[in-house]
Design an enzyme around this catalytic site. Structure first.
Site, mmCIF file in Angstrom:
data_model
loop_
_atom_site.group_PDB
_atom_site.id
_atom_site.type_symbol
_atom_site.label_atom_id
_atom_site.label_comp_id
_atom_site.label_asym_id
_atom_site.label_seq_id
_atom_site.Cartn_x
_atom_site.Cartn_y
_atom_site.Cartn_z
ATOM 1 C CE1 TYR A 142 -3.311 -2.676 -0.059
ATOM 2 C CE2 TYR A 142 -3.628 -2.459 2.293
ATOM 3 C CZ TYR A 142 -3.940 -3.063 1.104
ATOM 4 O OH TYR A 142 -4.894 -4.053 1.068
ATOM 5 C CE LYS A 192 0.600 -16.874 -2.359
ATOM 6 N NZ LYS A 192 0.037 -18.208 -2.663
ATOM 7 C CG ASP A 225 -2.280 -19.673 -0.777
ATOM 8 O OD1 ASP A 225 -1.390 -19.711 0.096
ATOM 9 O OD2 ASP A 225 -2.185 -20.307 -1.847
ATOM 10 C CG ASP A 249 -6.985 -4.579 4.029
ATOM 11 O OD1 ASP A 249 -7.952 -4.542 4.805
ATOM 12 O OD2 ASP A 249 -6.859 -3.803 3.065
ATOM 13 C CG ASP A 253 -12.083 -6.845 6.470
ATOM 14 O OD1 ASP A 253 -11.729 -6.337 7.550
ATOM 15 O OD2 ASP A 253 -12.525 -6.172 5.523
#
Ligand code: NAD
Length: 368
Positions: A142, A192, A225, A249, A253
């Site tokens: 970001y 990852k 993942d 992020d 959630d």
């Protein structure tokens, strides 16, 4: 010794409504537990824009830097949707996070038994769930450069860059390990590393910090993942999850919805220790300003009250008082207290924001 200090930035929409209930809880701790805070208040978001033409005044920023902890309500609303990007309410929040250097975002996902039916998962998978996601908040994709949209070979190309320094990974890892020691002593780090060099470095640095200073904490690694899959398959296997800004992020959630309503979710954002040993800190509910219910007394104040409980625990080392407050909330929910967002299909009359505050205060009194 002087009292610990709090800056309240209630913000917009339901922010001031839920914060009113937090102020009553803060007063209760002063009156009944001899735990008095020096509380000051100021404007943020649209409210600050209306008063000053900016979503966070420099004086407010200076106050936030000087106090022991900031409590924030929510910012934003349709009235401000057309403002220039540079003065949008959310910019006030981002400025606080950036200038206080709040690099560790703590998002608990805790399932109160009384609300287990609200989860989209089966009750036995979420009942008793208590996990904490530590998301790196001030770096990663970001913020990384280069970024932007440009033309290459007559085609638009969008670019963002995932970039982490060792120091950024190290301080996030330390935050997660320190937290795990106050909980069940387990950290699962997610990245990852199979496809991203920044993930390889993330894993290496987390291992190095672990070996050097936190060998007593159980550490595991997971590709993000797979982490998302495991979160909905068997979330109770986790204690603390450490991850970067982007994956955090999404994963936070996802974990949040395991527990049901947005009106129940607190968060903390922590930075480096100040001279008095307390971390720079801001506590806020995960939800926004909820313009659809603003001014109607319908907002659930629990997310904001639980954020204050996190402040008691992480800024003021008052873990027992945080437990007391969380237990009071658990008790009123078990007794059937519900704001509108927590009403099941069986219906009934929801409590107003203030009535929910009333019953929590009664439960606190009963805890003495
Ligand atoms: P929202 O979280 O404000 O609301 C989403 C839904 O959840 C709404 O139906 C709302 O009524 C409900 N809800 C949220 N909190 C509740 C509570 N405490 N009790 C009962 N119901 C609750 O998200 P949104 O509608 O996408 O955004 C509204 C505004 O808030 C926008 O301007 C957005 O930019 C802003 N926002 C701010 C923050 C923040 O301040 N941290 C976070 C998210 C969104």
């Amino acid at each position: 010794m002087s009292n610990p200090s709090l800056l309240i930035l209630a913000g917009d929409g339901i922010g001031p409504e839920v914060m009113d209930e937090v102020k009553r809880i803060i007063s209760w701790f002063g009156d009944k537990r001899d735990l008095t805070f020096d509380v000051s208040e100021d404007l943020v978001g649209g409210a600050a824009y209306d008063a000053h033409g900016v979503p966070l005044h420099d004086d407010t920023m200076a106050k936030a830097q000087a106090v022991d902890a900031v409590l924030l309500g929510a910012v934003g609303g349709p009235k401000y949707d057309d403002l220039d990007f540079s003065v949008k309410p959310e910019r006030g929040l981002l400025r606080l996070r950036k200038e206080m250097d709040l690099f560790a975002n703590l998002r608990p996902a805790q399932c109160f038994d009384a609300l287990a039916d609200f989860s989209s998962l089966k009750k036995d998978i979420v009942s008793g769930l208590d996990i904490m996601i530590v998301r790196e908040l001030t770096s990663g994709v970001y913020f990384g450069e280069p970024r932007g949209i440009h033309i290459e070979d007559n085609m638009r190309v969008g670019v963002n860059t995932q970039r982490y320094t060792e120091a950024e990974i190290e301080r996030a890892a330390r935050a997660a390990f320190d937290l795990a020691r106050k909980r069940n002593n387990k950290v699962c780090s997610m990245e990852k590393a199979n496809v991203m060099e920044s993930g390889i470095l993330w894993r290496d640095v987390v291992n190095e910090v672990h070996q050097a200073d936190y060998a007593d904490v159980a550490l595991s690694h997971m590709y993000a993942d797979n982490g998302a899959m495991q979160l909905v398959r068997a979330p109770k296997q986790f204690d603390v999850i450490l991850t970067d800004n982007l994956f955090g992020d999404i994963l936070s959630d996802c974990a949040a919805m395991l527990t049901g309503s947005l009106g129940m979710l607190p968060s903390a954002s922590l930075g480096l220790p100040m001279a008095n040993g307390r971390p720079k800190a801001m506590y806020e509910p995960v939800h926004g300003s909820a313009p659809d219910i603003t001014g109607q007394g319908k907002a659930n104040p629990i997310a904001c009250i639980l954020s204050f409980a996190m402040a008691l625990r992480y800024s003021f080392d008052e873990g027992a008082e945080a437990d007391r407050l969380e237990a009071a909330i658990e008790k009123v929910l078990a007794d059937g207290a519900r704001t509108g967002d927590l009403m099941g299909p069986e219906g009934g009359t929801p409590l107003s924001t203030t009535q929910m505050g009333d019953v929590i205060l009664e439960a606190l009194d009963a805890s003495l």
